[in-house]
Design a protein around this motif. Structure first.
Motif, PDB file in Angstrom:
ATOM      1  N   ASN A  19      37.948  42.786  49.557  1.00 23.41           N
ATOM      2  CA  ASN A  19      37.909  41.771  50.618  1.00 23.41           C
ATOM      3  C   ASN A  19      37.824  40.362  50.053  1.00 23.41           C
ATOM      4  OD1 ASN A  19      38.050  43.635  52.686  1.00 23.41           O
ATOM      5  ND2 ASN A  19      35.831  43.819  52.863  1.00 23.41           N
ATOM      6  N   GLY A  20      38.343  39.447  50.831  1.00 21.63           N
ATOM      7  CA  GLY A  20      38.315  38.045  50.414  1.00 21.63           C
ATOM      8  C   GLY A  20      39.120  37.859  49.147  1.00 21.63           C
ATOM      9  N   HIS A  21      38.564  37.073  48.247  1.00 16.46           N
ATOM     10  CA  HIS A  21      39.244  36.815  46.974  1.00 16.46           C
ATOM     11  C   HIS A  21      38.488  37.448  45.815  1.00 16.46           C
ATOM     12  CE1 HIS A  21      42.097  34.159  48.891  1.00 16.46           C
ATOM     13  NE2 HIS A  21      41.102  33.592  49.520  1.00 16.46           N
ATOM     14  N   ARG A  22      37.697  38.488  46.100  1.00 24.54           N
ATOM     15  CA  ARG A  22      36.861  39.113  45.084  1.00 24.54           C
ATOM     16  C   ARG A  22      37.661  39.706  43.926  1.00 24.54           C
ATOM     17  NH1 ARG A  22      33.722  42.541  42.981  1.00 24.54           N
ATOM     18  NH2 ARG A  22      33.515  44.643  43.691  1.00 24.54           N
ATOM     19  N   SER A  23      38.870  40.148  44.161  1.00 23.25           N
ATOM     20  CA  SER A  23      39.692  40.751  43.109  1.00 23.25           C
ATOM     21  C   SER A  23      40.332  39.708  42.193  1.00 23.25           C
ATOM     22  CB  SER A  23      40.812  41.595  43.722  1.00 23.25           C
ATOM     23  OG  SER A  23      40.292  42.689  44.415  1.00 23.25           O
ATOM     24  N   ARG A  24      40.369  38.462  42.625  1.00 27.87           N
ATOM     25  CA  ARG A  24      41.156  37.449  41.911  1.00 27.87           C
ATOM     26  C   ARG A  24      40.293  36.434  41.166  1.00 27.87           C
ATOM     27  NH1 ARG A  24      46.068  36.282  46.178  1.00 27.87           N
ATOM     28  NH2 ARG A  24      46.374  38.472  46.751  1.00 27.87           N
ATOM     29  N   GLU A  25      40.858  35.918  40.100  1.00 28.39           N
ATOM     30  CA  GLU A  25      40.241  34.867  39.284  1.00 28.39           C
ATOM     31  C   GLU A  25      41.340  33.913  38.834  1.00 28.39           C
ATOM     32  OE1 GLU A  25      37.056  34.321  38.522  1.00 28.39           O
ATOM     33  OE2 GLU A  25      36.210  36.189  39.299  1.00 28.39           O
ATOM     34  N   SER A  26      40.943  32.830  38.205  1.00 31.68           N
ATOM     35  CA  SER A  26      41.927  31.925  37.601  1.00 31.68           C
ATOM     36  C   SER A  26      41.605  31.781  36.123  1.00 31.68           C
ATOM     37  CB  SER A  26      41.926  30.558  38.290  1.00 31.68           C
ATOM     38  OG  SER A  26      40.683  29.935  38.132  1.00 31.68           O
ATOM     39  N   GLY A  27      42.619  31.458  35.361  1.00 31.75           N
ATOM     40  CA  GLY A  27      42.461  31.279  33.924  1.00 31.75           C
ATOM     41  C   GLY A  27      43.646  30.507  33.374  1.00 31.75           C
ATOM     42  N   ILE A  69      45.924  41.229  35.664  1.00 30.25           N
ATOM     43  CA  ILE A  69      47.363  41.243  35.912  1.00 30.25           C
ATOM     44  C   ILE A  69      47.764  39.907  36.531  1.00 30.25           C
ATOM     45  CG2 ILE A  69      49.247  42.424  37.100  1.00 30.25           C
ATOM     46  CD1 ILE A  69      47.325  44.868  37.326  1.00 30.25           C
ATOM     47  N   LEU A  70      48.766  39.279  35.961  1.00 31.12           N
ATOM     48  CA  LEU A  70      49.250  37.984  36.429  1.00 31.12           C
ATOM     49  C   LEU A  70      49.754  38.089  37.866  1.00 31.12           C
ATOM     50  CD1 LEU A  70      49.730  35.048  35.448  1.00 31.12           C
ATOM     51  CD2 LEU A  70      52.014  35.785  34.757  1.00 31.12           C
ATOM     52  N   LEU A  71      49.232  37.248  38.751  1.00 30.02           N
ATOM     53  CA  LEU A  71      49.557  37.320  40.174  1.00 30.02           C
ATOM     54  C   LEU A  71      50.977  36.827  40.478  1.00 30.02           C
ATOM     55  CD1 LEU A  71      48.111  38.142  42.800  1.00 30.02           C
ATOM     56  CD2 LEU A  71      47.521  35.755  43.095  1.00 30.02           C
ATOM     57  N   ALA A  72      51.364  35.718  39.885  1.00 32.28           N
ATOM     58  CA  ALA A  72      52.693  35.128  40.103  1.00 32.28           C
ATOM     59  C   ALA A  72      53.286  34.764  38.746  1.00 32.28           C
ATOM     60  CB  ALA A  72      52.591  33.889  40.982  1.00 32.28           C
ATOM     61  N   ALA A  73      54.585  34.649  38.682  1.00 29.98           N
ATOM     62  CA  ALA A  73      55.235  34.279  37.424  1.00 29.98           C
ATOM     63  C   ALA A  73      54.647  32.983  36.896  1.00 29.98           C
ATOM     64  CB  ALA A  73      56.741  34.136  37.644  1.00 29.98           C
ATOM     65  N   GLY A  74      54.521  32.892  35.581  1.00 30.07           N
ATOM     66  CA  GLY A  74      53.963  31.692  34.958  1.00 30.07           C
ATOM     67  C   GLY A  74      54.763  31.295  33.738  1.00 30.07           C
ATOM     68  N   ASP A  75      55.250  30.051  33.727  1.00 28.51           N
ATOM     69  CA  ASP A  75      56.025  29.538  32.600  1.00 28.51           C
ATOM     70  C   ASP A  75      55.202  28.474  31.884  1.00 28.51           C
ATOM     71  OD1 ASP A  75      57.812  28.520  30.786  1.00 28.51           O
ATOM     72  OD2 ASP A  75      59.383  28.085  32.251  1.00 28.51           O
ATOM     73  N   ALA A  76      54.599  28.860  30.771  1.00 32.75           N
ATOM     74  CA  ALA A  76      53.770  27.945  29.991  1.00 32.75           C
ATOM     75  C   ALA A  76      54.485  27.507  28.720  1.00 32.75           C
ATOM     76  CB  ALA A  76      52.440  28.620  29.652  1.00 32.75           C
ATOM     77  N   THR A  77      55.816  27.516  28.739  1.00 34.19           N
ATOM     78  CA  THR A  77      56.561  27.125  27.544  1.00 34.19           C
ATOM     79  C   THR A  77      56.364  25.643  27.226  1.00 34.19           C
ATOM     80  OG1 THR A  77      58.569  26.866  28.876  1.00 34.19           O
ATOM     81  CG2 THR A  77      58.305  28.941  27.690  1.00 34.19           C
ATOM     82  N   GLY A  78      55.996  24.849  28.223  1.00 31.81           N
ATOM     83  CA  GLY A  78      55.762  23.428  28.000  1.00 31.81           C
ATOM     84  C   GLY A  78      54.307  23.085  27.727  1.00 31.81           C
ATOM     85  N   GLY A  79      53.423  24.055  27.686  1.00 33.87           N
ATOM     86  CA  GLY A  79      51.994  23.824  27.460  1.00 33.87           C
ATOM     87  C   GLY A  79      51.172  24.778  28.293  1.00 33.87           C
ATOM     88  N   ASP A  80      49.872  24.799  28.046  1.00 34.51           N
ATOM     89  CA  ASP A  80      48.973  25.692  28.778  1.00 34.51           C
ATOM     90  C   ASP A  80      49.136  25.499  30.284  1.00 34.51           C
ATOM     91  OD1 ASP A  80      48.002  26.469  26.325  1.00 34.51           O
ATOM     92  OD2 ASP A  80      46.093  25.417  26.510  1.00 34.51           O
ATOM     93  N   LEU A  81      48.935  26.602  31.029  1.00 33.74           N
ATOM     94  CA  LEU A  81      49.154  26.588  32.467  1.00 33.74           C
ATOM     95  C   LEU A  81      48.035  27.347  33.163  1.00 33.74           C
ATOM     96  CD1 LEU A  81      51.210  26.012  34.847  1.00 33.74           C
ATOM     97  CD2 LEU A  81      52.123  28.298  34.356  1.00 33.74           C
ATOM     98  N   GLU A  82      47.430  26.752  34.188  1.00 34.30           N
ATOM     99  CA  GLU A  82      46.423  27.459  34.973  1.00 34.30           C
ATOM    100  C   GLU A  82      47.123  28.451  35.894  1.00 34.30           C
ATOM    101  OE1 GLU A  82      42.414  26.813  37.652  1.00 34.30           O
ATOM    102  OE2 GLU A  82      43.510  25.058  36.954  1.00 34.30           O
ATOM    103  N   VAL A  83      46.625  29.692  35.906  1.00 31.53           N
ATOM    104  CA  VAL A  83      47.236  30.762  36.693  1.00 31.53           C
ATOM    105  C   VAL A  83      46.163  31.562  37.415  1.00 31.53           C
ATOM    106  CG1 VAL A  83      49.268  31.005  35.211  1.00 31.53           C
ATOM    107  CG2 VAL A  83      47.222  32.360  34.728  1.00 31.53           C
ATOM    108  N   ALA A  84      46.597  32.303  38.427  1.00 34.42           N
ATOM    109  CA  ALA A  84      45.722  33.249  39.123  1.00 34.42           C
ATOM    110  C   ALA A  84      46.080  34.648  38.649  1.00 34.42           C
ATOM    111  CB  ALA A  84      45.917  33.129  40.632  1.00 34.42           C
TER     112      ALA A  84
END
Length: 125
Positions: A19-27, A69-84
């Motif tokens: 429930n809610g956003h308990r399963s998700r984190e950011s990094g 597990i990465l929630l959405a595609a993330g392209d960090a080829t240009g530098g670090d990227l915050e992701v969910a």
């Protein structure tokens, strides 16, 4: 006729989650990574995400465990990227995940499933 191949959409691999956003984190996705939604993640030496490699030591144990597990595609080829990412307590469709390919020694699929299970993430086939 032109054939189009559609990539996995954000969160398409999730069957259920807490429930809610308990399963998700950011990094932070490490610079140089360009990963699809549903990629199994591990931490590198600087506590940033990279694709899970499933490498084993000489005893056959995983060197690094999956952290989510990465929630959405993330392209960090240009530098670090915050992701969910999905960090815990979820059921996911194994067919929509990206994880290490089986080698001749085998075991990558089983190791990935077992590592995710430690997080409370159940991979359904």
């Amino acid at each position: 006729m032109t054939v189009f191949t559609e990539a996995v959409h954000a969160a398409a691999f999730i069957l259920s989650e807490a429930n809610g956003h308990r399963s998700r984190e950011s990094g932070i996705l490490a610079s140089g990574q360009n990963l699809a939604a549903g990629t199994v993640l591990q931490l590198n030496g600087s506590s940033k995400f990279v694709a899970f490699d499933g490498d084993n030591n000489t005893a056959g144990d995983l060197i690094d465990q999956a952290v989510g597990i990465l929630l959405a595609a993330g392209d960090a080829t240009g530098g670090d990227l915050e992701v969910a990412y999905v960090a815990r307590d979820a059921e996911v469709n194994l067919k929509l995940l990206t994880y290490p390919a089986e080698t001749t020694a085998g075991g990558q699929k089983a190791d990935t499933i077992a590592s995710l299970k430690l997080l409370g993430i159940i991979a359904r086939d």
